[in-house]
Motif scaffolding. Structure first.
Motif, PDB file in Angstrom:
ATOM      1  N   LYS A   1      44.689  25.074  37.913  1.00  0.00           N
ATOM      2  CA  LYS A   1      44.003  23.817  37.692  1.00  0.00           C
ATOM      3  C   LYS A   1      43.113  23.817  36.451  1.00  0.00           C
ATOM      4  O   LYS A   1      42.027  24.392  36.300  1.00  0.00           O
ATOM      5  CB  LYS A   1      43.391  23.287  38.792  1.00  0.00           C
ATOM      6  N   PRO A   2      43.421  23.113  35.340  1.00  0.00           N
ATOM      7  CA  PRO A   2      42.355  23.055  34.243  1.00  0.00           C
ATOM      8  C   PRO A   2      41.250  22.639  34.319  1.00  0.00           C
ATOM      9  O   PRO A   2      40.936  22.199  35.400  1.00  0.00           O
ATOM     10  CB  PRO A   2      43.100  21.986  33.090  1.00  0.00           C
ATOM     11  N   VAL A   3      40.073  23.280  33.723  1.00  0.00           N
ATOM     12  CA  VAL A   3      38.701  23.141  33.968  1.00  0.00           C
ATOM     13  C   VAL A   3      38.230  22.572  32.937  1.00  0.00           C
ATOM     14  O   VAL A   3      38.292  22.891  31.596  1.00  0.00           O
ATOM     15  CB  VAL A   3      38.081  24.366  34.243  1.00  0.00           C
TER      16      VAL A   3
ATOM     17  N   GLU B   1      31.715  30.965  39.018  1.00  0.00           N
ATOM     18  CA  GLU B   1      32.432  31.196  40.438  1.00  0.00           C
ATOM     19  C   GLU B   1      33.668  29.922  40.335  1.00  0.00           C
ATOM     20  O   GLU B   1      34.489  30.396  40.577  1.00  0.00           O
ATOM     21  CB  GLU B   1      31.213  31.105  41.344  1.00  0.00           C
ATOM     22  N   TYR B   2      33.054  28.702  40.252  1.00  0.00           N
ATOM     23  CA  TYR B   2      33.901  27.601  40.396  1.00  0.00           C
ATOM     24  C   TYR B   2      35.279  27.537  39.656  1.00  0.00           C
ATOM     25  O   TYR B   2      36.257  27.360  39.773  1.00  0.00           O
ATOM     26  CB  TYR B   2      33.124  26.374  40.506  1.00  0.00           C
ATOM     27  N   THR B   3      34.788  28.077  38.057  1.00  0.00           N
ATOM     28  CA  THR B   3      35.903  27.996  37.166  1.00  0.00           C
ATOM     29  C   THR B   3      37.001  29.148  37.234  1.00  0.00           C
ATOM     30  O   THR B   3      38.009  28.883  37.321  1.00  0.00           O
ATOM     31  CB  THR B   3      35.090  28.486  35.778  1.00  0.00           C
ATOM     32  N   LEU B   4      36.398  30.182  37.483  1.00  0.00           N
ATOM     33  CA  LEU B   4      37.631  31.274  38.112  1.00  0.00           C
ATOM     34  C   LEU B   4      38.394  31.065  39.411  1.00  0.00           C
ATOM     35  O   LEU B   4      39.450  30.981  39.163  1.00  0.00           O
ATOM     36  CB  LEU B   4      36.888  32.657  38.478  1.00  0.00           C
ATOM     37  N   LYS B   5      37.756  30.267  40.412  1.00  0.00           N
ATOM     38  CA  LYS B   5      38.555  29.699  41.320  1.00  0.00           C
ATOM     39  C   LYS B   5      39.605  28.655  40.959  1.00  0.00           C
ATOM     40  O   LYS B   5      40.762  28.777  41.377  1.00  0.00           O
ATOM     41  CB  LYS B   5      37.606  29.350  42.316  1.00  0.00           C
ATOM     42  N   ALA B   6      39.188  27.740  40.120  1.00  0.00           N
ATOM     43  CA  ALA B   6      40.161  26.780  39.698  1.00  0.00           C
ATOM     44  C   ALA B   6      41.177  27.227  38.808  1.00  0.00           C
ATOM     45  O   ALA B   6      42.428  26.853  39.076  1.00  0.00           O
ATOM     46  CB  ALA B   6      39.249  25.434  38.927  1.00  0.00           C
TER      47      ALA B   6
ATOM     48  N   VAL C   1      36.792  32.924  30.070  1.00  0.00           N
ATOM     49  CA  VAL C   1      37.783  32.933  28.860  1.00  0.00           C
ATOM     50  C   VAL C   1      38.886  33.851  29.125  1.00  0.00           C
ATOM     51  O   VAL C   1      40.017  33.501  28.881  1.00  0.00           O
ATOM     52  CB  VAL C   1      37.030  33.188  27.433  1.00  0.00           C
ATOM     53  N   ARG C   2      38.637  34.978  29.655  1.00  0.00           N
ATOM     54  CA  ARG C   2      39.511  36.023  29.979  1.00  0.00           C
ATOM     55  C   ARG C   2      40.375  35.527  31.011  1.00  0.00           C
ATOM     56  O   ARG C   2      41.569  35.802  30.773  1.00  0.00           O
ATOM     57  CB  ARG C   2      38.758  37.229  30.274  1.00  0.00           C
ATOM     58  N   VAL C   3      39.896  35.034  32.151  1.00  0.00           N
ATOM     59  CA  VAL C   3      40.653  34.394  33.181  1.00  0.00           C
ATOM     60  C   VAL C   3      41.733  33.270  32.884  1.00  0.00           C
ATOM     61  O   VAL C   3      42.748  33.143  33.150  1.00  0.00           O
ATOM     62  CB  VAL C   3      39.859  34.180  34.440  1.00  0.00           C
ATOM     63  N   SER C   4      41.129  32.633  31.866  1.00  0.00           N
ATOM     64  CA  SER C   4      41.572  31.217  31.539  1.00  0.00           C
ATOM     65  C   SER C   4      43.079  31.685  30.502  1.00  0.00           C
ATOM     66  O   SER C   4      44.154  31.325  30.807  1.00  0.00           O
ATOM     67  CB  SER C   4      41.114  30.393  30.318  1.00  0.00           C
ATOM     68  N   ARG C   5      42.845  32.920  29.618  1.00  0.00           N
ATOM     69  CA  ARG C   5      44.102  33.514  29.051  1.00  0.00           C
ATOM     70  C   ARG C   5      44.816  34.355  29.997  1.00  0.00           C
ATOM     71  O   ARG C   5      46.217  34.102  30.004  1.00  0.00           O
ATOM     72  CB  ARG C   5      43.581  34.590  27.939  1.00  0.00           C
ATOM     73  N   GLU C   6      44.438  34.795  30.866  1.00  0.00           N
ATOM     74  CA  GLU C   6      45.176  35.552  31.846  1.00  0.00           C
ATOM     75  C   GLU C   6      46.292  34.797  32.623  1.00  0.00           C
ATOM     76  O   GLU C   6      47.388  34.908  33.075  1.00  0.00           O
ATOM     77  CB  GLU C   6      44.445  36.495  32.999  1.00  0.00           C
ATOM     78  N   THR C   7      45.448  33.682  33.135  1.00  0.00           N
ATOM     79  CA  THR C   7      46.282  32.547  33.975  1.00  0.00           C
ATOM     80  C   THR C   7      47.124  31.648  33.271  1.00  0.00           C
ATOM     81  O   THR C   7      47.911  30.878  33.682  1.00  0.00           O
ATOM     82  CB  THR C   7      45.358  31.957  34.848  1.00  0.00           C
TER      83      THR C   7
ATOM     84  N   LEU D   1      37.710  20.766  47.776  1.00  0.00           N
ATOM     85  CA  LEU D   1      38.260  19.931  46.769  1.00  0.00           C
ATOM     86  C   LEU D   1      39.128  20.593  45.904  1.00  0.00           C
ATOM     87  O   LEU D   1      39.983  20.427  45.279  1.00  0.00           O
ATOM     88  CB  LEU D   1      36.851  19.556  46.072  1.00  0.00           C
ATOM     89  N   LEU D   2      38.916  21.994  45.619  1.00  0.00           N
ATOM     90  CA  LEU D   2      39.616  22.877  44.649  1.00  0.00           C
ATOM     91  C   LEU D   2      41.215  22.837  45.261  1.00  0.00           C
ATOM     92  O   LEU D   2      42.214  23.023  44.653  1.00  0.00           O
ATOM     93  CB  LEU D   2      39.081  24.289  44.465  1.00  0.00           C
ATOM     94  N   ASN D   3      41.263  22.685  46.485  1.00  0.00           N
ATOM     95  CA  ASN D   3      42.622  22.960  47.175  1.00  0.00           C
ATOM     96  C   ASN D   3      43.222  21.594  47.460  1.00  0.00           C
ATOM     97  O   ASN D   3      44.261  21.581  48.147  1.00  0.00           O
ATOM     98  CB  ASN D   3      42.559  23.866  48.464  1.00  0.00           C
ATOM     99  N   ASP D   4      42.528  20.493  47.161  1.00  0.00           N
ATOM    100  CA  ASP D   4      43.399  19.204  47.383  1.00  0.00           C
ATOM    101  C   ASP D   4      44.531  19.052  46.586  1.00  0.00           C
ATOM    102  O   ASP D   4      44.624  19.172  45.362  1.00  0.00           O
ATOM    103  CB  ASP D   4      42.255  18.364  46.879  1.00  0.00           C
TER     104      ASP D   4
END
Length: 327
Positions: free
Chosen positions: A91-93, A81-86, A110-116, A61-64
């Motif tokens: 892809k916004p979560v 886990e799923y949030t970091l992958k998305a 939050v860190r990965v959201s900012r990083e990406t 699903l994530l890679n669709d």
């Protein structure tokens, strides 16, 4: 983004009415696919809700390529886990609450959201419900003067599946999956709204105990907390009490009156001053998350701002950690 094309990971009970239909109801929003580890249940959900695709594997699903935003509605143990992958796929979560099992996991999200540079939103939908917006308006307009203190009382009896010889408690009281018990699940909503309405809480402490032994998580909590503004608060949560004495009530005491309200079960706000009593009846909408999801769609389309993001969602988890002594 012109049209937000959603994929749901975890199409369980919360998505049946509270959230799922909203993705179809909102203009410029589509629900493209759903995922559940039980493929038969995923297919059944897709059929009943007119969703074009279903999966029994989250990575598929994530890679669709047809999906450009992800709603994570699994138990908290898999949120990180799923949030970091998305996020790393760009892809916004939109993630269910509690945002994760603890503040450490939230902070990594939050860190990965900012990083990406990829947006992260949290399902604290009371920030957009008319009932709670009216409550915030009354506070902002000083309907009872300056707020001095807050009190929360949430006393519920055990759920039927938690008692008896054949008891099978739900995942919500398994800390390995949920991060805590009913306190973690429900008080997160309460503290998120209180910070939304009254500003940051600077300190909190409490006593958390398992008294009844029905499950591993705490079943009774007492807490005190203080806002940066100087407002003080207290609360008690008990989930193994008397059915007859079920209580869901909170109040704000001000210099000129009192506001009584409910976080979960009632829809009346009562405002008492020295000379008047006024009540506001504001039932929840059919799909309680729809007003918040609308703000997410608006923000992703560059036409507004969502009030519930990763940073604020992480705050609620931090306060819970303070109270139960995890940080």
């Amino acid at each position: 983004m012109n049209t937000i094309k959603w994929g749901i990971i975890g199409c369980g009970d919360v998505t049946e009415k509270k959230s799922g239909p909203a993705f179809q109801n909102i203009e410029n929003s589509e629900l493209v696919a759903v995922m559940r580890r039980d493929g038969e249940k995923a297919a059944d959900y897709a059929r009943r809700h007119n969703v074009p695709k279903w999966y029994d594997d989250a990575d598929r699903l994530l890679n669709d390529p047809d999906i450009n935003a992800i709603y994570i509605a699994t138990p908290p143990g898999s949120h990180e886990e799923y949030t970091l992958k998305a996020l790393r796929l760009g892809k916004p979560v939109y993630v269910e609450k509690p945002m994760a099992r603890n503040a450490t996991e939230c902070n990594e999200m939050v860190r990965v959201s900012r990083e990406t540079g990829t947006p992260l939103f949290v399902a604290y939908y009371r920030r957009c419900l008319p009932y709670f917006l009216k409550l915030k308006e009354l506070i902002d307009q000083k309907a009872i003067g300056e707020i001095r203190l807050v009190n929360i009382t949430l006393h519920w009896p055990p759920y039927p599946e938690e008692v008896g010889q054949d008891a099978q408690p739900r995942w919500r009281v398994n800390p390995e999956i949920s991060g805590g018990g009913h306190f973690h699940d429900l008080a997160s909503h309460q503290f998120d709204f209180l910070e939304f309405a009254l500003g940051p809480i600077k300190s909190a402490r409490g006593i958390a105990r398992n008294q009844a032994g029905l499950y591993e998580a705490e079943d009774v909590v007492m807490a005190s907390f203080e806002f940066e503004s100087g407002v003080v608060g207290s609360g008690s949560w008990c989930f193994t009490g008397s059915k007859k004495h079920r209580v869901d009530e909170a109040y704000l005491l001000g210099t000129e009156g009192k506001i009584t309200f409910s976080f979960f079960e009632h829809f009346t706000i009562k405002v008492e001053t020295q000379d008047t009593i006024q009540e506001y009846e504001l039932p929840y909408p059919p799909h309680v998350q729809q007003p918040l999801i609308q703000t997410i769609v608006d923000e992703l389309r560059g036409k507004g701002t969502c009030p519930s993001k990763g940073e604020s969602g992480a705050r609620a988890s931090l306060i819970l950690d303070w109270i139960v002594g995890r940080s």
